[in-house]
Design an enzyme around this catalytic site. Structure first.
Site, mmCIF file in Angstrom:
data_model
loop_
_atom_site.group_PDB
_atom_site.id
_atom_site.type_symbol
_atom_site.label_atom_id
_atom_site.label_comp_id
_atom_site.label_asym_id
_atom_site.label_seq_id
_atom_site.Cartn_x
_atom_site.Cartn_y
_atom_site.Cartn_z
ATOM 1 N N LYS A 33 0.767 -1.152 0.067
ATOM 2 C CA LYS A 33 0.024 -0.011 0.097
ATOM 3 C C LYS A 33 0.930 1.176 -0.138
ATOM 4 O O LYS A 33 0.464 2.281 -0.694
ATOM 5 C CB LYS A 33 -0.870 -0.060 1.232
ATOM 6 C CG LYS A 33 -0.261 0.267 2.498
ATOM 7 C CD LYS A 33 -1.434 0.422 3.616
ATOM 8 C CE LYS A 33 -0.777 0.385 5.084
ATOM 9 N NZ LYS A 33 0.138 1.779 5.079
ATOM 10 N N THR A 34 1.955 1.232 0.615
ATOM 11 C CA THR A 34 3.010 2.484 0.708
ATOM 12 C C THR A 34 3.293 2.683 -0.708
ATOM 13 O O THR A 34 3.357 3.941 -0.803
ATOM 14 C CB THR A 34 4.036 2.140 1.668
ATOM 15 O OG1 THR A 34 3.538 1.906 3.156
ATOM 16 C CG2 THR A 34 4.864 3.623 1.879
ATOM 17 N N ASP A 225 -3.624 8.109 4.436
ATOM 18 C CA ASP A 225 -2.852 6.694 4.954
ATOM 19 C C ASP A 225 -3.669 6.035 6.288
ATOM 20 O O ASP A 225 -3.886 6.661 6.933
ATOM 21 C CB ASP A 225 -1.263 6.625 5.116
ATOM 22 C CG ASP A 225 -0.726 5.189 4.985
ATOM 23 O OD1 ASP A 225 -1.627 4.045 4.673
ATOM 24 O OD2 ASP A 225 0.256 5.145 5.352
ATOM 25 N N GLU A 226 -3.809 4.783 6.199
ATOM 26 C CA GLU A 226 -4.358 4.329 7.482
ATOM 27 C C GLU A 226 -5.582 4.618 7.882
ATOM 28 O O GLU A 226 -5.892 5.020 9.155
ATOM 29 C CB GLU A 226 -3.012 4.151 8.806
ATOM 30 C CG GLU A 226 -1.721 3.649 8.393
ATOM 31 C CD GLU A 226 -1.749 2.130 8.483
ATOM 32 O OE1 GLU A 226 -2.680 1.443 8.385
ATOM 33 O OE2 GLU A 226 -0.585 1.709 8.185
ATOM 34 N N GLN A 256 -6.974 -4.318 10.136
ATOM 35 C CA GLN A 256 -5.788 -3.995 11.067
ATOM 36 C C GLN A 256 -6.281 -2.675 11.896
ATOM 37 O O GLN A 256 -5.432 -1.811 12.324
ATOM 38 C CB GLN A 256 -4.597 -3.501 10.183
ATOM 39 C CG GLN A 256 -4.233 -4.687 9.423
ATOM 40 C CD GLN A 256 -2.837 -4.664 8.859
ATOM 41 O OE1 GLN A 256 -1.856 -4.242 9.478
ATOM 42 N NE2 GLN A 256 -2.829 -4.414 7.389
ATOM 43 N N ARG A 614 2.984 -9.897 10.926
ATOM 44 C CA ARG A 614 4.017 -9.248 10.933
ATOM 45 C C ARG A 614 5.439 -10.080 10.363
ATOM 46 O O ARG A 614 6.419 -9.685 10.072
ATOM 47 C CB ARG A 614 4.884 -8.601 12.272
ATOM 48 C CG ARG A 614 3.777 -7.705 12.952
ATOM 49 C CD ARG A 614 3.451 -6.374 11.977
ATOM 50 N NE ARG A 614 1.965 -6.561 11.405
ATOM 51 C CZ ARG A 614 1.663 -5.892 10.266
ATOM 52 N NH1 ARG A 614 2.637 -5.104 9.800
ATOM 53 N NH2 ARG A 614 0.651 -6.028 9.638
#
Length: 775
Positions: A33-34, A225-226, A256, A614
């Site tokens: 996504k980044t 973002d997020e 998340q 992770r």
């Protein structure tokens, strides 16, 4: 430009190339996504959208810096500098520095961190003569913070009978008055806390339509973002800024969303399609981070949540090894297992410490793990402890620098007015505080006209106060011609801070001096970087950067690779080849505090999903059968999350402990061996022939000599001896857990060779060893 597009998959490319209108990118863990967000911004600039018209909001300064660096690689460094990109708090602080005068704030307002805010609340509670046990400063601040994030001002608090009644029932009816005093004192000091940066921005955009119109026109393209982590206050600011052009792109993953305790509202992302018309939806479902086994196991967990967006995460990575599950008796044994596992993996696979992370639900769990790592001489770093910028000597030094920029900063002044000691006591400070409130001035303004006011302070103390003001004015003059490093160096030298710490003579004093030196190193590095990037290197800019820094942003450079220890909340956004998720027990993870409602339990499940995703190559899940809580040893049940993972993705390193519903309340072994004539009950379907009945009666006849049978039953002391076999895992009262390697002899002379984790191989006589079979 086309080169980087070739590195995108089809879904990523579509999201990058989309231009107009509202859009949501649902991005699964490890889906890039980044990269998509970065290249989307670069693509907008490539299509002649002015960088000044793009606003990108992130949740960490580190993420913003990384994205800006990547964008610079595509469009050039010069244009990338023109982007409005940063965290919500840093971007809104920038707007408030320009527009805060509308609200009566100076452009050089101070940003209070949590420690500053708690100190101020403590002062107010003391001045109001309230019971400090009932009005605990941290709890009061938390209450005020929740008000601000929900846009509940002092006025709206007093208009809400439910809030008033709740605080009355909690026997804290003065919360409203404390809130009012806190707001007034911050305003008088020219200060805002973190929550104010959002609340005051909302106030600015609501009360001053011309300011809103100005920034709506400027930010024609907004990217967030997020988005699943936004709270109500952030949500409203974004809605207001995007209202004119509707070119808003939000990126996030509902799976998340783990920050409801900070006010984050998962409904913001779930309801995005209701907030805007004709929303374009893009799904990033390919995971590039983890092995197929980890991805599929994560899916098997999160699919149990009812509240979620529709998506199916997959990966083209190799299958990888199964997730390893380890059951231990105690938390100390859990720590030893983790330390031994890391040691063995490093040795066998030639790995570095930095490739390992240990994640836990609460900070308290780190103690046993730290003990075990130290004994194995494994270097580690704990995140989420006391930040470098929260250390007393650093706070003291920064308070001097803050006071230079904003003389009205009351908390900074109180911190340094008598440090190093200059004979200005607490009684004098109390008198100054009362007088400042009476005259409606800041303490520093009061000190400027001290001789003209009727304050009961003796002549000697007045002289000391005037000398302090003169010194600060001297610092302010120096600050006009010096950069941030030069100013700090000058202040530290003139105030003799280091000399005061050196006179301590203790190792702690030496450490504090080193920390101040490290602060100067950081300032020098800041100035050099700012000059290189042709950006402002002023002290004010540095102090804002520090005030908004996170634990990861202020991380000291360390050439020694270390194992990372942190809570799962802190791990979000990070990745490691090898991840240990510890303490998977009911009431610990999921937390006993988060199982009252389905929404709370689903957030705990999302937290476990975040922890597992992770891991890149290998994940370990550990739990203990007993653990100390509040000084008492308690029995633990395995976490329900272990049961929720499809077993085909798991490898149990110890025999799986049955779930509670399968447990026997009494161990059958205590009744000795079962006689061969054990009764077998059969449900008759029809009346059997007489011959069969006689046969059954013969079978059911008990032995005539009961006494003889009872003598053959093993006694309690040798209960387990006869059952011990090679490869059994057993527990010894002194040596702990071990594996049976071999057996020799018989009867009273029977011996077992056992390899214990704590002491190595031992040979024990079974009749005296009192071993307990584990598996």
């Amino acid at each position: 430009m086309n080169n980087y597009l070739e590195n995108l998959n089809e879904s990523q490319r579509e999201a990058v190339l989309h231009k107009e209108g509202p859009m949501i990118i649902i991005a699964g863990a490890g889906s890039g996504k980044t990269r998509v967000l970065t290249y989307r911004i670069a693509n907008l600039m490539h299509n002649n959208i002015d960088a000044f018209n793009i606003l990108a909001l992130t949740f960490t300064n580190k993420a913003a810096r990384e994205m800006k660096s990547r964008i610079a690689d595509v469009v050039g460094d010069s244009e990338a500098k023109n982007l409005w990109m940063g965290t919500f708090h840093s971007v809104f602080a920038r707007i408030l520095r320009s527009e805060g005068h509308h609200l009566g704030f100076p452009s050089n307002f101070t940003i209070y961190d949590t420690q500053d805010a708690v100190r101020l609340i403590s002062s107010i509670i003391k001045e109001m003569q309230l019971d400090k046990d009932r009005y605990k400063p941290k709890q009061v601040l938390s209450r005020i913070s929740s008000f601000k994030n929900s846009l509940i001002t002092v006025k709206s608090y007093y208009s809400n009978p439910d809030l008033l009644e709740a605080d009355k029932i909690a026997q804290r009816p003065k919360i409203g008055e404390i809130y009012q005093q806190y707001v007034n004192r911050c305003f008088k000091s020219g200060a805002m806390d973190f929550d104010d940066l959002l609340l005051r921005t909302n106030e600015l955009l609501t009360r001053f339509p011309e300011v809103l119109a100005k920034y709506q026109q400027r930010f024609k393209y907004i990217l967030v973002d997020e988005y699943q982590d936004t709270n109500h206050s952030q949500y409203l600011i974004v809605r207001a800024l995007a209202d004119r052009f509707q070119n808003i792109c939000v990126v996030g993953d509902d799976s998340q969303s783990i920050y409801s305790f900070r006010g984050a509202n998962i409904q913001n992302i779930l309801n995005f399609q209701r907030d805007y018309e004709k929303v374009s939806i893009f799904k990033l479902e390919q995971n590039y981070r983890s092995s197929r086994n980890i991805v599929d196991a994560s899916n098997s967990i999160i699919q149990r949540n009812r509240t979620k967006l529709d998506k199916q995460i997959w990966t083209a990575n190799n299958e990888g090894t199964k997730i390893k599950v380890m059951r231990t008796f105690t938390e100390a044994e859990e720590g030893r297992f983790i330390a031994n596992s890391i040691f063995d993996n490093k040795l066998n696979l030639q790995l570095k410490n930095s490739e390992f992370a240990i994640l836990y639900r609460t900070n308290a769990q780190s103690r046993a793990i730290e003990d075990a790592l130290r004994k194995k001489d494994i270097k580690y770093k704990i995140y989420g402890g006391l930040s470098f910028y929260q250390r007393k000597e650093i706070k003291d030094t920064l308070a001097y620098l803050r006071l230079l920029i904003n003389p009205n900063d009351e908390e900074a002044l109180k911190r340094v007015i008598n440090y190093p000691a200059r004979g200005i006591g607490a009684t004098t400070i109390d008198k100054l505080t009362v007088a400042a409130n009476h005259y409606k001035k800041s303490i520093f303004e009061l000190l400027l006209t001290l001789n003209q006011l009727d304050i009961n302070i003796n002549a000697g103390t007045k002289t000391k106060l005037i000398n302090f003001v003169t010194m600060m004015q001297h610092f302010q003059i120096e600050a006009q011609t010096k950069n941030a490093f030069e100013v700090a160096e000058f202040v530290i030298k003139q105030t003799r801070l280091i000399k005061d710490l050196e006179s301590d003579g203790t190792p702690e004093g030496v450490s504090k001096v080193e920390n101040i030196q490290e602060l100067l190193n950081g300032l020098k590095d800041f100035v050099d970087v700012q000059k290189e990037n042709e950006e402002e290197d002023s002290l004010a800019f540095f102090l804002e950067d520090v005030a908004l820094a996170t634990d990861f942003d202020s991380e000291k450079k360390d050439d020694i690779p270390r194992v990372s220890l942190m809570t799962i909340h802190l791990a979000k956004g990070l990745e490691y080849p090898y991840v240990y998720i510890v303490g998977l027990e009911e009431n610990l993870f999921p937390s006993a505090m988060s199982m009252n409602t389905r929404s709370e339990l689903e957030e705990e499940r999302r937290l476990f999903y975040v922890a597992l995703t992770r891991a890149e190559k290998q994940a370990y899940l550990t739990y203990a059968q007993t653990r100390y809580r509040w000084g008492k040893l308690v029995d633990c049940e395995p976490s329900r999350f272990l049961e929720e993972i499809d077993e085909k993705y798991l490898e149990y390193l110890t025999v799986k402990k049955p779930s509670f519903s399968q447990n026997k309340f009494i161990n059958e072994d205590i009744f000795g061996s079962v006689p061969q004539h054990k009764i077998r009950f059969k449900k008759p379907i029809q009346r059997p022939p007489k011959k069969v009945i006689k046969q059954q009666k013969t079978e059911f006849n008990p032995p005539k000599n009961l006494k003889k049978v009872s003598k053959s039953t093993p006694n309690a002391s040798n209960l387990f001896d006869s059952k011990i076999a090679v490869s059994n895992i057993v527990e010894h009262s002194k040596f702990g857990k071990g594996e049976v390697l071999s057996l020799e002899g018989s009867g009273a002379n029977k011996k077992a060779e056992i390899r214990f984790a704590s002491v190595g191989v031992k040979k024990l006589l079974l009749q005296f060893a009192k071993l307990r079979i584990i598996s």
